[in-house]
Motif scaffolding. Structure first.
Motif, PDB file in Angstrom:
ATOM      1  N   VAL A  73     -10.529 -15.875 -13.568  1.00 50.31           N
ATOM      2  CA  VAL A  73     -11.564 -15.788 -14.566  1.00 50.31           C
ATOM      3  C   VAL A  73     -12.993 -15.225 -13.927  1.00 50.31           C
ATOM      4  CG1 VAL A  73     -12.669 -16.972 -16.267  1.00 50.31           C
ATOM      5  CG2 VAL A  73     -10.351 -17.275 -16.210  1.00 50.31           C
ATOM      6  N   PHE A  74     -13.387 -16.087 -12.835  1.00 52.06           N
ATOM      7  CA  PHE A  74     -14.605 -15.794 -12.182  1.00 52.06           C
ATOM      8  C   PHE A  74     -14.587 -14.218 -11.858  1.00 52.06           C
ATOM      9  CE2 PHE A  74     -17.069 -15.186  -8.093  1.00 52.06           C
ATOM     10  CZ  PHE A  74     -18.030 -15.750  -8.628  1.00 52.06           C
ATOM     11  N   CYS A  75     -13.734 -13.585 -11.178  1.00 53.50           N
ATOM     12  CA  CYS A  75     -13.545 -12.190 -10.568  1.00 53.50           C
ATOM     13  C   CYS A  75     -13.989 -11.445 -12.003  1.00 53.50           C
ATOM     14  CB  CYS A  75     -12.443 -11.669  -9.917  1.00 53.50           C
ATOM     15  SG  CYS A  75     -12.379 -12.601  -8.317  1.00 53.50           S
ATOM     16  N   VAL A  76     -13.322 -11.773 -13.206  1.00 58.84           N
ATOM     17  CA  VAL A  76     -13.456 -10.807 -14.240  1.00 58.84           C
ATOM     18  C   VAL A  76     -14.847 -10.868 -14.705  1.00 58.84           C
ATOM     19  CG1 VAL A  76     -12.843 -10.388 -16.589  1.00 58.84           C
ATOM     20  CG2 VAL A  76     -10.988 -10.924 -14.968  1.00 58.84           C
ATOM     21  N   LEU A  77     -15.259 -12.089 -14.795  1.00 60.80           N
ATOM     22  CA  LEU A  77     -16.776 -12.374 -15.398  1.00 60.80           C
ATOM     23  C   LEU A  77     -17.628 -11.830 -14.566  1.00 60.80           C
ATOM     24  CD1 LEU A  77     -16.518 -15.874 -16.802  1.00 60.80           C
ATOM     25  CD2 LEU A  77     -16.499 -14.024 -18.195  1.00 60.80           C
ATOM     26  N   LEU A  78     -17.624 -11.890 -13.271  1.00 62.73           N
ATOM     27  CA  LEU A  78     -18.398 -11.182 -12.052  1.00 62.73           C
ATOM     28  C   LEU A  78     -18.621  -9.821 -12.340  1.00 62.73           C
ATOM     29  CD1 LEU A  78     -20.423 -11.977  -9.906  1.00 62.73           C
ATOM     30  CD2 LEU A  78     -18.752 -11.648  -8.339  1.00 62.73           C
ATOM     31  N   TYR A  79     -17.414  -9.141 -12.473  1.00 62.36           N
ATOM     32  CA  TYR A  79     -17.332  -7.665 -12.500  1.00 62.36           C
ATOM     33  C   TYR A  79     -18.104  -7.472 -13.909  1.00 62.36           C
ATOM     34  CZ  TYR A  79     -15.525  -2.817 -13.317  1.00 62.36           C
ATOM     35  OH  TYR A  79     -15.597  -1.694 -13.501  1.00 62.36           O
ATOM     36  N   ALA A  80     -18.027  -8.197 -14.898  1.00 63.16           N
ATOM     37  CA  ALA A  80     -18.626  -7.795 -16.412  1.00 63.16           C
ATOM     38  C   ALA A  80     -20.011  -7.880 -16.067  1.00 63.16           C
ATOM     39  CB  ALA A  80     -17.950  -8.841 -17.207  1.00 63.16           C
ATOM     40  N   ASP A  81     -20.614  -9.100 -15.368  1.00 62.15           N
ATOM     41  CA  ASP A  81     -21.788  -9.119 -15.238  1.00 62.15           C
ATOM     42  C   ASP A  81     -22.678  -8.114 -14.364  1.00 62.15           C
ATOM     43  OD1 ASP A  81     -21.857 -11.463 -16.730  1.00 62.15           O
ATOM     44  OD2 ASP A  81     -21.886 -12.840 -15.068  1.00 62.15           O
ATOM     45  N   LEU A  82     -22.074  -7.639 -13.141  1.00 63.22           N
ATOM     46  CA  LEU A  82     -22.494  -6.858 -12.329  1.00 63.22           C
ATOM     47  C   LEU A  82     -22.323  -5.308 -12.592  1.00 63.22           C
ATOM     48  CD1 LEU A  82     -21.704  -8.598  -9.049  1.00 63.22           C
ATOM     49  CD2 LEU A  82     -23.842  -8.683 -10.544  1.00 63.22           C
ATOM     50  N   VAL A  83     -21.184  -5.145 -13.678  1.00 59.34           N
ATOM     51  CA  VAL A  83     -20.855  -3.594 -13.670  1.00 59.34           C
ATOM     52  C   VAL A  83     -20.554  -3.433 -15.246  1.00 59.34           C
ATOM     53  CG1 VAL A  83     -19.185  -1.852 -13.073  1.00 59.34           C
ATOM     54  CG2 VAL A  83     -19.692  -3.729 -11.382  1.00 59.34           C
ATOM     55  N   ALA A  84     -19.550  -3.802 -15.765  1.00 60.01           N
ATOM     56  CA  ALA A  84     -19.028  -3.348 -17.158  1.00 60.01           C
ATOM     57  C   ALA A  84     -20.039  -3.779 -18.203  1.00 60.01           C
ATOM     58  CB  ALA A  84     -17.722  -4.232 -17.495  1.00 60.01           C
ATOM     59  N   LEU A 122     -21.481 -18.346 -13.535  1.00 61.20           N
ATOM     60  CA  LEU A 122     -21.924 -19.536 -12.431  1.00 61.20           C
ATOM     61  C   LEU A 122     -20.888 -20.961 -12.759  1.00 61.20           C
ATOM     62  CD1 LEU A 122     -23.707 -20.213 -10.018  1.00 61.20           C
ATOM     63  CD2 LEU A 122     -25.477 -20.912 -11.587  1.00 61.20           C
ATOM     64  N   LEU A 123     -20.904 -21.277 -13.833  1.00 61.24           N
ATOM     65  CA  LEU A 123     -20.125 -22.330 -14.255  1.00 61.24           C
ATOM     66  C   LEU A 123     -18.753 -22.397 -13.630  1.00 61.24           C
ATOM     67  CD1 LEU A 123     -19.534 -24.943 -15.598  1.00 61.24           C
ATOM     68  CD2 LEU A 123     -19.280 -23.863 -17.695  1.00 61.24           C
ATOM     69  N   ILE A 124     -17.828 -21.333 -13.971  1.00 62.01           N
ATOM     70  CA  ILE A 124     -16.731 -20.972 -13.252  1.00 62.01           C
ATOM     71  C   ILE A 124     -16.708 -21.206 -11.651  1.00 62.01           C
ATOM     72  CG2 ILE A 124     -14.601 -19.533 -13.116  1.00 62.01           C
ATOM     73  CD1 ILE A 124     -15.123 -20.779 -15.883  1.00 62.01           C
ATOM     74  N   LEU A 125     -17.665 -20.833 -11.011  1.00 58.92           N
ATOM     75  CA  LEU A 125     -17.920 -20.811  -9.803  1.00 58.92           C
ATOM     76  C   LEU A 125     -17.894 -22.415  -9.132  1.00 58.92           C
ATOM     77  CD1 LEU A 125     -17.792 -19.549  -6.894  1.00 58.92           C
ATOM     78  CD2 LEU A 125     -20.153 -19.260  -7.189  1.00 58.92           C
ATOM     79  N   ILE A 126     -18.866 -23.100 -10.223  1.00 61.06           N
ATOM     80  CA  ILE A 126     -18.983 -24.606  -9.983  1.00 61.06           C
ATOM     81  C   ILE A 126     -17.697 -25.275 -10.247  1.00 61.06           C
ATOM     82  CG2 ILE A 126     -19.867 -26.654 -10.789  1.00 61.06           C
ATOM     83  CD1 ILE A 126     -22.432 -24.590 -11.428  1.00 61.06           C
ATOM     84  N   GLU A 127     -16.922 -25.001 -11.113  1.00 63.69           N
ATOM     85  CA  GLU A 127     -15.732 -25.635 -11.667  1.00 63.69           C
ATOM     86  C   GLU A 127     -14.785 -25.547 -10.113  1.00 63.69           C
ATOM     87  OE1 GLU A 127     -13.805 -24.556 -15.028  1.00 63.69           O
ATOM     88  OE2 GLU A 127     -15.623 -25.190 -16.133  1.00 63.69           O
TER      89      GLU A 127
END
Length: 253
Positions: free
Chosen positions: A230-241, A110-115
């Motif tokens: 970075v956001f896309c990678v972290l989002l995929y990690a949270d929701l999938v990986a 979420l922080l990366i999205l805020i940034e």
């Protein structure tokens, strides 16, 4: 046959004992973030009031100098970036747990999205806009980034300024000399990490200075590309990986 089974068993045990680092702790991600922070540092100093927004030591020194020479209003002015930085640390310390329990993503994501949202907004500001707007915004997100991303694969690092990396490089070089005739080389892992962090910070500064001179305020949009990745990678990690590890805290927290 028994030996083969024994070897497989040892391999499985080794895999289990090997520490797993969350995606938000991976070294490459920290290299990207410190390069972005280096860009912000050059941007704010060149275009937004000669203020260092990534860390506050310089601003405290400048405030003290101004107050010590009787320039009261100029000295009090530095309370703006200092307070914004303090607020960023305050917010980023309180929000992670509520975010983790209410949303499907980590605070880090979420922080990366805020940034990205802040960077997008700053790029739309006209050159005539008060510099304090950009200063406060970047102080705020830089502080949250520094307080959120603390360890890269077990190594404590800072993603918004270079001072500690320079210090750690000095320590690492001293250990290199001390252990030059021994087999003790474990210090090289940290030494290489801090060298790379300093390198990427400098790359970000160079890119920030170059693009700021050519595109002025809109130059900051260049940092949207690495942040989006970075956001896309972290989002995929949270929701999938790493969905099953969403409750696991990153090291250092």
């Amino acid at each position: 046959m028994k030996k083969a089974v024994s070897a497989d068993s040892n391999t499985d045990k080794a895999k289990k004992n090997q520490h797993y680092y969350l995606i938000c702790e991976r070294k490459w991600l920290y290299f990207v973030l410190i390069a972005v922070a280096g860009f912000w540092g050059a941007f704010t100093y060149l275009l937004r009031g000669d203020v260092f927004c990534n860390a506050q030591t310089g601003n405290v020194v400048l405030m003290g100098m101004a107050l010590g020479t009787g320039h009261w209003m100029e000295g009090l002015y530095y309370l703006i970036p200092i307070s914004a930085y303090m607020l960023g640390a305050f917010v980023s310390e309180l929000l992670p747990n509520p975010i983790k329990h209410r949303l499907l993503v980590r605070w880090d994501t979420l922080l990366i999205l805020i940034e990205m949202a802040v960077v997008l907004g700053i790029g739309f500001l006209p050159e005539s806009a008060p510099v304090q707007i950009s200063q406060v915004a970047i102080n705020f997100i830089a502080s949250m980034q520094y307080n959120t991303f603390r360890q890269a694969e077990g190594i404590p690092v800072a993603t918004t300024f270079a001072t500690n990396h320079i210090r750690q490089i000095g320590i690492g070089l001293a250990k290199e000399i001390r252990h030059r005739h021994t087999d003790e080389k474990s210090h090289r892992i940290k030494l290489k990490m801090h060298l790379k962090m300093l390198f990427f910070f400098a790359v970000g500064c160079i890119a920030g200075a170059f693009l700021s001179n050519h595109f002025l305020g809109k130059a900051i949009w260049a940092t949207l590309l690495p942040l989006a990745f970075v956001f896309c990678v972290l989002l995929y990690a949270d929701l999938v990986a790493e969905k099953s590890r969403i409750e696991e805290k990153p090291a250092g927290h």
